[in-house]
Each structure stands twice: as C-alpha cells, then as structure tokens.
Design an enzyme around this catalytic site. Structure first.
Site, PDB file in Angstrom:
ATOM      1  N   SER A   1     -11.045 -11.268 -30.567  1.00 32.27           N
ATOM      2  CA  SER A   1     -12.439 -11.594 -30.899  1.00 32.27           C
ATOM      3  C   SER A   1     -12.817 -11.377 -32.361  1.00 32.27           C
ATOM      4  O   SER A   1     -13.811 -11.917 -32.818  1.00 32.27           O
ATOM      5  CB  SER A   1     -13.403 -10.808 -30.011  1.00 32.27           C
ATOM      6  OG  SER A   1     -13.444  -9.462 -30.396  1.00 32.27           O
TER       7      SER A   1
ATOM      8  N   LYS B   1     -17.445  -5.458 -33.371  1.00 31.09           N
ATOM      9  CA  LYS B   1     -18.114  -6.702 -33.768  1.00 31.09           C
ATOM     10  C   LYS B   1     -18.768  -6.505 -35.127  1.00 31.09           C
ATOM     11  O   LYS B   1     -18.855  -5.400 -35.634  1.00 31.09           O
ATOM     12  CB  LYS B   1     -19.197  -7.110 -32.752  1.00 31.09           C
ATOM     13  CG  LYS B   1     -18.716  -7.246 -31.323  1.00 31.09           C
ATOM     14  CD  LYS B   1     -17.800  -8.406 -31.099  1.00 31.09           C
ATOM     15  CE  LYS B   1     -17.295  -8.414 -29.656  1.00 31.09           C
ATOM     16  NZ  LYS B   1     -16.124  -9.197 -29.461  1.00 31.09           N
TER      17      LYS B   1
END
Length: 192
Positions: free
Chosen positions: A51, A92
């Site tokens: 990711s 993230k």
C-alpha cells in the site's frame, strides 16, 4: 607474609560479588532504558503489503517517533503509523488536516479546492502518464475532515486501504511518525 596472603584471599570474593552487583545494576538500568524508549519514545515497525509503494516496501523496518505528536499535531505529507484495528497497525501518509475539505479525482487530490502537490509521487505519476494509464483508479467524494482527525492515503493509491475506506484517523489512534528506514541497510535513510 602469610598475613598479607590471607588479606588478598579475603578481598577477592568480595570484589567478585561487587563486580557482579555492578553488572546486574548496569543490565537493569539498560533494560529499564530500553523499556522506556520503546514504550514512550521510539518503536520499530515492519512494513507489510504494497500500500505504500513505491516509497516503502514489504519487510522494510522503520523507526517510529512516538513522542512527537505529544508536542504538536501531524502535518500534511508526514508518514504515520496508526492503529487500524485492535490488533493491526497501518502505515499511511497524512493528506488532509482537521477542518479541511478533501476529494480525490483520478490522479489529483484536492484539499480546500487546491490541487495538492505530492513530490513523493512525482515519479510514479509521471511513469503512469507515459504509459497512458491512471495511477489512481479510486476516487473520493469531497468531505470535511473532522476535528482531532486526519485523512490518510497510501502512496499506492489504487491498492491501499486508507481513509477512503476506513474513514478519518483520530489523533488518539496514531502511534507516531515514521522517521527512519533502518533495514535493509541498503535502504537506510531519513524519511522526509
């Protein structure tokens, strides 16, 4: 002469005990410092999954600064680690801050109706444009980030479970900011 020898023999067991006690104290202090540092200041983190590619890869090991956000709020562009579930942490990038309006349209991210400059994705966006394909295939309708929260996205926009799926990330779920990639050694660097 015999008396001197006796004194030397008596002091040796005492000095061995003293040295052993000094080693025990040093190890206890070191263990305590490691506990304090890992619990309150810095912690290692292992990247799992794609990711955050192309900037972070599976099995890379990071040092996460756990104390920074006790003194200030997260800032746009910082890479954070947070509790996604009770037993799973995610990594993230902070895209929007409390009170800001955010939307995603293809490869463009807008914060307060201004396109966000994302130097961390420039190469990936350029490569996708050269191939004539979009880098991001997942849009996000405009929403306002709630107070005490941030909007986060993975750098691998089409393959990331992030705020588009799991919602805004409250400050109290943030573990800290990723500061250093320390393993593998060939990738050793400060994270900007």
């Amino acid at each position: 002469m015999e008396q001197e020898q006796t004194v030397e023999n008596e002091s040796k067991p005492s000095s061995v005990k003293s040295e052993a006690w000094e080693w025990i104290k040093a190890l206890l202090i070191a263990g305590g410092l490691v506990f304090i540092i890992r619990t309150f200041i810095f912690s290692p983190f292992i990247v799992e999954g794609p990711s955050m590619e192309p900037n972070f890869h599976t099995s890379e090991r990071l040092i996460v600064n756990k104390i920074l956000y006790d003194f200030r709020a997260p800032q746009r562009g910082e890479v954070i680690v947070f509790h996604a579930t009770e037993d799973k942490d995610y990594i993230k990038r902070v895209i929007a801050l409390p009170g800001e309006k955010v939307r995603v349209e293809g490869d463009k991210v807008f914060v307060n109706n201004q396109q966000l400059d994302e130097p961390w994705l420039k190469q990936a966006l350029d490569d996708a444009a050269k191939k004539g394909i979009p880098y991001n295939t997942r849009n996000f309708a405009e929403k306002t980030v709630t107070e005490g929260s941030v909007f986060v996205m993975g750098d691998n926009r089409s393959n990331s479970a992030d705020s588009r799926d799991i919602g805004f990330i409250e400050y109290d779920r943030i573990v800290g900011r990723a500061d250093i990639i320390f393993w593998p050694m060939k990738d050793l660097k400060w994270i900007h």
